[in-house]
Each structure stands twice: as structure tokens, then as C-alpha cells.
Design an enzyme around this catalytic site. Structure first.
Site, PDB file in Angstrom:
ATOM      1  N   LYS A 162       2.008 -11.932   7.966  1.00 16.67           N
ATOM      2  CA  LYS A 162       3.171 -11.266   7.362  1.00 16.67           C
ATOM      3  C   LYS A 162       4.390 -12.179   7.509  1.00 16.67           C
ATOM      4  O   LYS A 162       4.710 -12.609   8.616  1.00 16.67           O
ATOM      5  CB  LYS A 162       3.437  -9.931   8.063  1.00 16.67           C
ATOM      6  CG  LYS A 162       2.463  -8.855   7.642  1.00 16.67           C
ATOM      7  CD  LYS A 162       2.943  -7.486   8.056  1.00 16.67           C
ATOM      8  CE  LYS A 162       2.039  -6.395   7.518  1.00 16.67           C
ATOM      9  NZ  LYS A 162       0.602  -6.700   7.423  1.00 16.67           N
TER      10      LYS A 162
ATOM     11  N   ASP B  58       0.179 -11.625   3.454  1.00 14.90           N
ATOM     12  CA  ASP B  58       0.270 -10.185   3.172  1.00 14.90           C
ATOM     13  C   ASP B  58       1.538  -9.898   2.373  1.00 14.90           C
ATOM     14  O   ASP B  58       2.508 -10.654   2.438  1.00 14.90           O
ATOM     15  CB  ASP B  58       0.348  -9.391   4.483  1.00 14.90           C
ATOM     16  CG  ASP B  58      -1.007  -9.232   5.161  1.00 14.90           C
ATOM     17  OD1 ASP B  58      -2.044  -9.556   4.553  1.00 14.90           O
ATOM     18  OD2 ASP B  58      -1.018  -8.771   6.326  1.00 14.90           O
ATOM     19  N   MET B  59       1.544  -8.765   1.668  1.00 11.26           N
ATOM     20  CA  MET B  59       2.750  -8.387   0.931  1.00 11.26           C
ATOM     21  C   MET B  59       3.417  -7.209   1.645  1.00 11.26           C
ATOM     22  O   MET B  59       2.761  -6.235   1.986  1.00 11.26           O
ATOM     23  CB  MET B  59       2.403  -8.006  -0.510  1.00 11.26           C
ATOM     24  CG  MET B  59       3.617  -7.862  -1.392  1.00 11.26           C
ATOM     25  SD  MET B  59       4.679  -9.333  -1.455  1.00 11.26           S
ATOM     26  CE  MET B  59       3.750 -10.410  -2.536  1.00 11.26           C
TER      27      MET B  59
ATOM     28  N   ARG C 273      -5.283 -10.726  -3.502  1.00 14.31           N
ATOM     29  CA  ARG C 273      -5.862  -9.468  -2.999  1.00 14.31           C
ATOM     30  C   ARG C 273      -5.103  -8.344  -3.704  1.00 14.31           C
ATOM     31  O   ARG C 273      -3.872  -8.276  -3.602  1.00 14.31           O
ATOM     32  CB  ARG C 273      -5.662  -9.353  -1.488  1.00 14.31           C
ATOM     33  CG  ARG C 273      -6.014  -7.964  -0.939  1.00 14.31           C
ATOM     34  CD  ARG C 273      -5.356  -7.690   0.415  1.00 14.31           C
ATOM     35  NE  ARG C 273      -5.837  -8.533   1.471  1.00 14.31           N
ATOM     36  CZ  ARG C 273      -5.120  -8.834   2.561  1.00 14.31           C
ATOM     37  NH1 ARG C 273      -3.890  -8.371   2.707  1.00 14.31           N
ATOM     38  NH2 ARG C 273      -5.620  -9.604   3.498  1.00 14.31           N
TER      39      ARG C 273
ATOM     40  N   LYS D 157      -3.143  -1.037  -3.505  1.00 20.19           N
ATOM     41  CA  LYS D 157      -2.252  -0.070  -4.180  1.00 20.19           C
ATOM     42  C   LYS D 157      -0.813  -0.250  -3.722  1.00 20.19           C
ATOM     43  O   LYS D 157       0.117  -0.052  -4.490  1.00 20.19           O
ATOM     44  CB  LYS D 157      -2.726   1.358  -3.890  1.00 20.19           C
ATOM     45  CG  LYS D 157      -4.026   1.716  -4.613  1.00 20.19           C
ATOM     46  CD  LYS D 157      -4.343   3.192  -4.481  1.00 20.19           C
ATOM     47  CE  LYS D 157      -5.733   3.491  -5.028  1.00 20.19           C
ATOM     48  NZ  LYS D 157      -6.116   4.900  -4.816  1.00 20.19           N
ATOM     49  N   GLY D 158      -0.612  -0.613  -2.440  1.00 19.80           N
ATOM     50  CA  GLY D 158       0.745  -0.739  -1.894  1.00 19.80           C
ATOM     51  C   GLY D 158       0.972   0.305  -0.827  1.00 19.80           C
ATOM     52  O   GLY D 158       0.753   1.494  -1.070  1.00 19.80           O
TER      53      GLY D 158
ATOM     54  N   ARG E 137      -0.805   3.754   8.198  1.00 16.73           N
ATOM     55  CA  ARG E 137      -2.153   4.341   8.042  1.00 16.73           C
ATOM     56  C   ARG E 137      -2.098   5.869   8.153  1.00 16.73           C
ATOM     57  O   ARG E 137      -2.806   6.579   7.455  1.00 16.73           O
ATOM     58  CB  ARG E 137      -3.123   3.786   9.095  1.00 16.73           C
ATOM     59  CG  ARG E 137      -3.326   2.297   9.077  1.00 16.73           C
ATOM     60  CD  ARG E 137      -4.045   1.790   7.859  1.00 16.73           C
ATOM     61  NE  ARG E 137      -3.284   1.617   6.633  1.00 16.73           N
ATOM     62  CZ  ARG E 137      -2.446   0.616   6.356  1.00 16.73           C
ATOM     63  NH1 ARG E 137      -2.209  -0.324   7.231  1.00 16.73           N
ATOM     64  NH2 ARG E 137      -1.836   0.540   5.193  1.00 16.73           N
TER      65      ARG E 137
HETATM   66  C1  LIG Z   1      -7.940  -5.278   3.127  1.00 21.55           C
HETATM   67  C2  LIG Z   1      -6.654  -4.588   2.818  1.00 21.55           C
HETATM   68  C3  LIG Z   1      -5.465  -5.282   2.925  1.00 21.55           C
HETATM   69  C4  LIG Z   1      -4.264  -4.668   2.594  1.00 21.55           C
HETATM   70  N1  LIG Z   1      -3.102  -5.405   2.592  1.00 21.55           N
HETATM   71  C5  LIG Z   1      -1.969  -4.836   2.172  1.00 21.55           C
HETATM   72  C6  LIG Z   1      -0.774  -5.589   2.013  1.00 21.55           C
HETATM   73  O1  LIG Z   1      -0.722  -6.806   2.245  1.00 21.55           O
HETATM   74  N2  LIG Z   1       0.348  -4.940   1.586  1.00 21.55           N
HETATM   75  C7  LIG Z   1       0.344  -3.593   1.283  1.00 21.55           C
HETATM   76  O2  LIG Z   1       1.366  -3.068   0.874  1.00 21.55           O
HETATM   77  N3  LIG Z   1      -0.768  -2.864   1.462  1.00 21.55           N
HETATM   78  C8  LIG Z   1      -1.915  -3.440   1.888  1.00 21.55           C
HETATM   79  N4  LIG Z   1      -3.049  -2.671   2.012  1.00 21.55           N
HETATM   80  C9  LIG Z   1      -2.934  -1.187   2.002  1.00 21.55           C
HETATM   81  C10 LIG Z   1      -3.032  -0.606   0.612  1.00 21.55           C
HETATM   82  O3  LIG Z   1      -1.891  -0.950  -0.133  1.00 21.55           O
HETATM   83  C11 LIG Z   1      -3.144   0.937   0.677  1.00 21.55           C
HETATM   84  O4  LIG Z   1      -2.014   1.440   1.323  1.00 21.55           O
HETATM   85  C12 LIG Z   1      -4.370   1.432   1.400  1.00 21.55           C
HETATM   86  O5  LIG Z   1      -5.466   0.603   1.180  1.00 21.55           O
HETATM   87  C13 LIG Z   1      -4.732   2.850   0.899  1.00 21.55           C
HETATM   88  O6  LIG Z   1      -5.029   2.806  -0.457  1.00 21.55           O
HETATM   89  P1  LIG Z   1      -6.497   3.033  -1.076  1.00 21.55           P
HETATM   90  O7  LIG Z   1      -6.701   1.982  -2.101  1.00 21.55           O
HETATM   91  O8  LIG Z   1      -7.501   3.038  -0.005  1.00 21.55           O
HETATM   92  O9  LIG Z   1      -6.388   4.375  -1.856  1.00 21.55           O
HETATM   93  P2  LIG Z   1      -5.935   5.858  -1.413  1.00 21.55           P
HETATM   94  O10 LIG Z   1      -5.867   6.618  -2.678  1.00 21.55           O
HETATM   95  O11 LIG Z   1      -4.732   5.803  -0.523  1.00 21.55           O
HETATM   96  O12 LIG Z   1      -7.169   6.351  -0.560  1.00 21.55           O
HETATM   97  C14 LIG Z   1      -8.449   6.549  -1.122  1.00 21.55           C
HETATM   98  C15 LIG Z   1      -9.342   7.168  -0.064  1.00 21.55           C
HETATM   99  O13 LIG Z   1      -9.554   6.229   0.992  1.00 21.55           O
HETATM  100  C16 LIG Z   1      -9.510   6.868   2.250  1.00 21.55           C
HETATM  101  N5  LIG Z   1      -8.335   6.398   2.999  1.00 21.55           N
HETATM  102  C17 LIG Z   1      -7.315   5.655   2.512  1.00 21.55           C
HETATM  103  N6  LIG Z   1      -6.413   5.402   3.469  1.00 21.55           N
HETATM  104  C18 LIG Z   1      -6.857   6.008   4.585  1.00 21.55           C
HETATM  105  C19 LIG Z   1      -6.368   6.117   5.904  1.00 21.55           C
HETATM  106  N7  LIG Z   1      -5.228   5.540   6.277  1.00 21.55           N
HETATM  107  N8  LIG Z   1      -7.092   6.810   6.799  1.00 21.55           N
HETATM  108  C20 LIG Z   1      -8.259   7.384   6.458  1.00 21.55           C
HETATM  109  N9  LIG Z   1      -8.788   7.316   5.207  1.00 21.55           N
HETATM  110  C21 LIG Z   1      -8.085   6.638   4.293  1.00 21.55           C
HETATM  111  C22 LIG Z   1      -9.426   8.340   1.971  1.00 21.55           C
HETATM  112  O14 LIG Z   1     -10.734   8.849   1.876  1.00 21.55           O
HETATM  113  C23 LIG Z   1      -8.739   8.381   0.635  1.00 21.55           C
HETATM  114  O15 LIG Z   1      -8.987   9.565  -0.075  1.00 21.55           O
HETATM  115  C24 LIG Z   1      -4.264  -3.291   2.259  1.00 21.55           C
HETATM  116  C25 LIG Z   1      -5.459  -2.586   2.154  1.00 21.55           C
HETATM  117  C26 LIG Z   1      -6.649  -3.205   2.393  1.00 21.55           C
HETATM  118  C27 LIG Z   1      -7.915  -2.447   2.231  1.00 21.55           C
END
Ligand SMILES: Cc1cc2nc3c(=O)[nH]c(=O)nc-3n(C[C@H](O)[C@H](O)[C@H](O)COP(=O)(O)OP(=O)(O)OC[C@H]3O[C@@H](n4cnc5c(N)ncnc54)[C@H](O)[C@@H]3O)c2cc1C
Length: 282
Positions: free
Chosen positions: A75, A109-110, A159, A162-163, A264
């Protein structure tokens, strides 16, 4: 179990490098790649940012020595972006060079939208000089399609997530369905680019859309990978490996866990209920 351990162990591999390496070995044994994140952000002292970069350099060397299938995620606000862009550039360049010596990739990372433009400008600078650096694009931001176009033009690995930050309507899509629709549109651009990109999500709908699109377009499984966070959707992680997809797990560790942990929790109300229930029971 102490409160710290109870609160963090679901999402964070541990406080020490040794604990993180144990998690990495276990995940590698399950056929998963990893990226390690030393937790921390918004460091404003040059000395602290330099010390943290040194920790990353030691980490890169230890990953290489222990022959782990791992790279690092960094970061920029932990590396002195709040001090100055040039200081941050020099500080992170040291990590990128150390990683390059071990043929290791560094993911920038963003963070929140206040940092997007400066992060991308720095990534463009690094990518002009090093070939082992890539970054992250957030589907929720209005600007992301244009940013992806520029990154792809420069051959930079992305990568897609969603954010994770709360953003105002002026910069970000607010409705979840609209973020998902944009995620799928951007995923298609990435898969069509011919560059090895990463689809980072736990969302079964996003994963299915990616699998379907790759199948329809005849894009081989080896041309991209899925990524998930440590401890989230573990059954999805193993299932994708079983189906022959590349799977990388983001493994955070360290003592500065609160902001990551809070993001999270915020993502899913069940997490807050789960914690509340256990705290009341204890
Ligand atoms: C490898 C990786 C790197 C990332 N790096 C960044 C980054 O650099 N910058 C950034 O802004 N974001 C980052 N993120 C976070 C991302 O932006 C989302 O906030 C996060 O991944 C939740 O989105 P989702 O795509 O899982 O969808 P969502 O719609 O949020 O979740 C879909 C489903 O996944 C499960 N789930 C999701 N989150 C959780 C949780 N916290 N606890 C338990 N279950 C959960 C649930 O079953 C949920 O219904 C990263 C995510 C991943 C996987």
C-alpha cells in the site's frame, strides 16, 4: 483465546512473518498461490516508511529463501505517499528491485479515491522501468474503464476488485447491482486484452460470469487467475483449484490490523453480528 486472536484470526494470518509463512505453506500445499501484505497504511514519517520498506525487502528475501509460491502487495500510503510522491517512488523502487532479483511480482494495492490518480501515475513510472509491477482497479469508480485502457496500453497487469472504500457518488457507483454490472464489463476488457490479469472477488455471480466469458471466448484458464482474501469463501477457493483455475490468496499479517479488519467487517453485516454474538456469549 485472547480478544485480539478471537477478533482477527478469521481474516489475518497472524502478527508475525512465521505465522504468515505457515499459512502460505498450507495454501501452497492446496495448490494456491499467495500474495503477502504487511498490514499498515497512512504512515507519515519518512523513517517509519523506510523501515517498513526494509521489512518488505526482508520478506521478499525470505520468500525466495524458503521457496514459497508468494509475491507481495504494497500500500503506497504505508510507503510514504503522504510524505511525497518522489519519496514514495524511491522507497517502493527498492522493494521492486529486491523482488525483481528473485523474479517476484509486486502488486500496488489501490486505496481510497483521494489516492487513485497519484497511485496510477507512480505505477506508470515504475512500469516504465521495471517489468515486475502491477496494480489494482476498483469497479466501483467511474474512472476505472479509462484507467484500465491506459494500463493495458502500457502492458500493465491488473487486479480487478469491486472496491473496499466508502466513496461519494461524484466518484463512485453507489448501487451494488450497478457495481456488479461494471465489474463484469471490466472483467471482459481484461480477459480480451491477452495480458495476465487477476479477477479478485468472492462473489459467485462474478466468478460464474468470468468462467462463462472465458469459455465462450475460448480463453485458456492459464491466461488469468482468480484471487480471494485469506479466510473468505474458502469452499470457493478450493473449488476453483479443483476445476483447474489459478487461485491466489491475499494473506495479510502484522500488528497494524485494525483498518483492514474494519473494511472486512463493513463489507458484510453478518460479520458484525457474528462478532457481537461471540462477545456477548463470552
Ligand atoms: C485478492 C483481493 C485483493 C483486494 N485488493 C483490494 C485493493 O487493493 N483495494 C480495494 O479497494 N479493495 C481490494 N479488495 C477488496 C474488494 O474491493 C472488495 O471489498 C471485497 O473483495 C468484497 O467484494 P466481493 O467482490 O467479494 O463482493 P461482495 O458483493 O462484497 O461479496 C460477495 C460475497 O462474498 C462473501 N464476502 C465478501 N466479503 C466478505 C467478508 N468481508 N466476510 C465474509 N464474506 C464476505 C459473501 O458471501 C458475499 O455475499 C481486494 C479483494 C481481493 C479478493
Amino acid at each position: 483465546m485472547g480478544l485480539f486472536t478471537f477478533l482477527t484470526k478469521r481474516f489475518i494470518a497472524g502478527e508475525t512473518k512465521e505465522e504468515a509463512f505457515r499459512a502460505v505453506r498450507r495454501l501452497n500445499g492446496m495448490g494456491m498461490r499467495t500474495t503477502l501484505d504487511i498490514l499498515g497504511e497512512n504512515v507519515t514519517s519518512e523513517k517509519m516508511a523506510r523501515d517498513l520498506a526494509n521489512l518488505y525487502i526482508n520478506l521478499v528475501e525470505a520468500i525466495d529463501r524458503d521457496k514459497l509460491t508468494a509475491n507481495v502487495s504494497v500500500k503506497l500510503t504505508q510507503m510514504g505517499l503522504d510524505v511525497s510522491d518522489d519519496f514514495c517512488y524511491r522507497n517502493v523502487s527498492r522493494i521492486i528491485e529486491a523482488a525483481g532479483a528473485s523474479n517476484m511480482f509486486v502488486r500496488i494495492d489501490m486505496e481510497g479515491s483521494d489516492y487513485t490518480e497519484r497511485t496510477l501515475q507512480l505505477v506508470h513510472r515504475w512500469a516504465g522501468k521495471y517489468d515486475n509491477v502491477g496494480t489494482v482497479i476498483q469497479a466501483m469508480l467511474h474512472r476505472s474503464e479509462a484507467d484500465i485502457g491506459e494500463l493495458i496500453r502500457r502492458g500493465i497487469r491488473i487486479r480487478l476488485c469491486k472496491g473496499a472504500y466508502k466513496e461519494p457518488p461524484s466518484v463512485a457507483i453507489q448501487r451494488k447491482d450497478d457495481v456488479n454490472a461494471n465489474y463484469i464489463a471490466l472483467m471482459k476488457i481484461l480477459l480480451d486484452s491477452g495480458i495476465f490479469h487477476s479477477i479478485a472477488t468472492h462473489d459467485d455471480a462474478m466468478i460464474s460470469a468470468t468462467r462463462d466469458y472465458a469459455t465462450i471466448k475460448g480463453i485458456p484458464k492459464s491466461n488469468f487467475e482468480f484471487q480471494m482474501l485469506y479466510g473468505i469463501n474458502r469452499s470457493g477457493q478450493t473449488e476453483l483449484v479443483k476445476d483447474g483455475y489459478g487461485m491466489l490468496i491475499y494473506v495479510p499479517f502484522g500488528t497494524h490490523w485494525f483498518p483492514y479488519y474494519y473494511r472486512r467487517l463493513r463489507e458484510r453485516k453478518e460479520n458484525i453480528l457474528f462478532i457481537a454474538k461471540h462477545l456477548l456469549r463470552d
